[in-house]
Scaffold this motif. Structure first.
Motif, PDB file in Angstrom:
ATOM      1  N   ALA A 203       1.250   4.142  -2.748  1.00 27.74           N
ATOM      2  CA  ALA A 203       0.990   5.551  -2.419  1.00 27.74           C
ATOM      3  C   ALA A 203       2.148   6.432  -2.864  1.00 27.74           C
ATOM      4  CB  ALA A 203       0.756   5.703  -0.922  1.00 27.74           C
TER       5      ALA A 203
ATOM      6  N   THR B 132       0.830  -1.205   0.000  1.00 31.53           N
ATOM      7  CA  THR B 132       0.000   0.000   0.000  1.00 31.53           C
ATOM      8  C   THR B 132       0.866   1.258   0.000  1.00 31.53           C
ATOM      9  OG1 THR B 132      -1.806  -1.145   1.112  1.00 31.53           O
ATOM     10  CG2 THR B 132      -1.812   1.255   1.242  1.00 31.53           C
ATOM     11  N   LEU B 133       1.917   1.266   0.827  1.00 23.61           N
ATOM     12  CA  LEU B 133       2.766   2.450   0.900  1.00 23.61           C
ATOM     13  C   LEU B 133       3.615   2.620  -0.353  1.00 23.61           C
ATOM     14  CD1 LEU B 133       3.732   2.367   4.659  1.00 23.61           C
ATOM     15  CD2 LEU B 133       2.025   3.794   3.510  1.00 23.61           C
TER      16      LEU B 133
ATOM     17  N   ILE C 160      -4.612   3.949   2.318  1.00 24.91           N
ATOM     18  CA  ILE C 160      -3.292   4.588   2.377  1.00 24.91           C
ATOM     19  C   ILE C 160      -3.049   5.203   3.750  1.00 24.91           C
ATOM     20  CG2 ILE C 160      -1.923   6.531   1.507  1.00 24.91           C
ATOM     21  CD1 ILE C 160      -3.167   5.910  -1.287  1.00 24.91           C
TER      22      ILE C 160
END
Length: 182
Positions: A18, A14-15, A121
């Motif tokens: 992002a 997810t990071l 996020i």
């Protein structure tokens, strides 16, 4: 994805997504849909352009925070993420769909695409700050590049963004400098 980022792998993915989305805000060739799809965000392939534009806007709203993470102390970063958390309408629930098995969703099924992605996020940012602080966020070490990266390596050894030219250019320059010196 819309799966609550509860494992280290989910948080990392997810990071990384992002950070790539923030880096891609200024790149007209960046394919947000493909990046989200590759990361497993369900709904990315079905999102229409208006939904993707709304998500780009929301990512733009988070960009300053994400870009600042390599330079922030943990307490300051936590305060900024807490402000983002306070703005979210969290309604966690356990769901089971698409053969994934039971997992958490942070948002209700009626939440818009951008709300679901941004919530994931921000929750991943919160988890990362609790687990590791800001140490895994960095800026590319290549001269002239200021793109961000999230370092998910075990020994936190990442130095370059996802553009392979940055590492290659730097390593080539270092190699040539060593050859000239000796």
């Amino acid at each position: 994805m819309y799966v609550a980022s509860v494992t280290e792998t989910e948080v990392r993915l997810t990071l990384e997504t992002a950070v790539e989305a923030v880096n891609g805000l200024t790149d007209p060739a960046f394919d947000l849909r493909a990046t989200l799809g590759d990361a497993g965000f369900s709904g990315a392939e079905d999102a229409d352009e208006a939904e993707l534009d709304q998500l780009r806007s929301r990512v733009g709203d988070l960009a300053e925070l994400i870009r600042s993470l390599p330079d922030r102390e943990q307490d300051d970063a936590a305060a900024a993420v807490n402000a983002e958390l306070a703005a979210l309408e969290l309604t966690p629930s356990i769901v089971d769909h698409d053969g994934v098995g039971p997992h958490l969703h942070w948002t209700p099924p009626t939440a818009t695409f951008d709300v679901r992605v941004v919530t994931d996020i921000v929750m991943a940012l919160a988890r990362e700050l609790c687990d590791n602080g800001t140490i895994r966020f960095g800026r590319c070490a290549a001269e002239g590049c200021d793109r961000l990266f999230y370092d998910g390596t075990r020994n936190r050894s990442r130095r370059f963004c996802s553009d392979p030219r940055c590492a290659s250019r730097t390593h080539t320059a270092d190699h040539r400098a060593r050859r000239r010196a000796g």
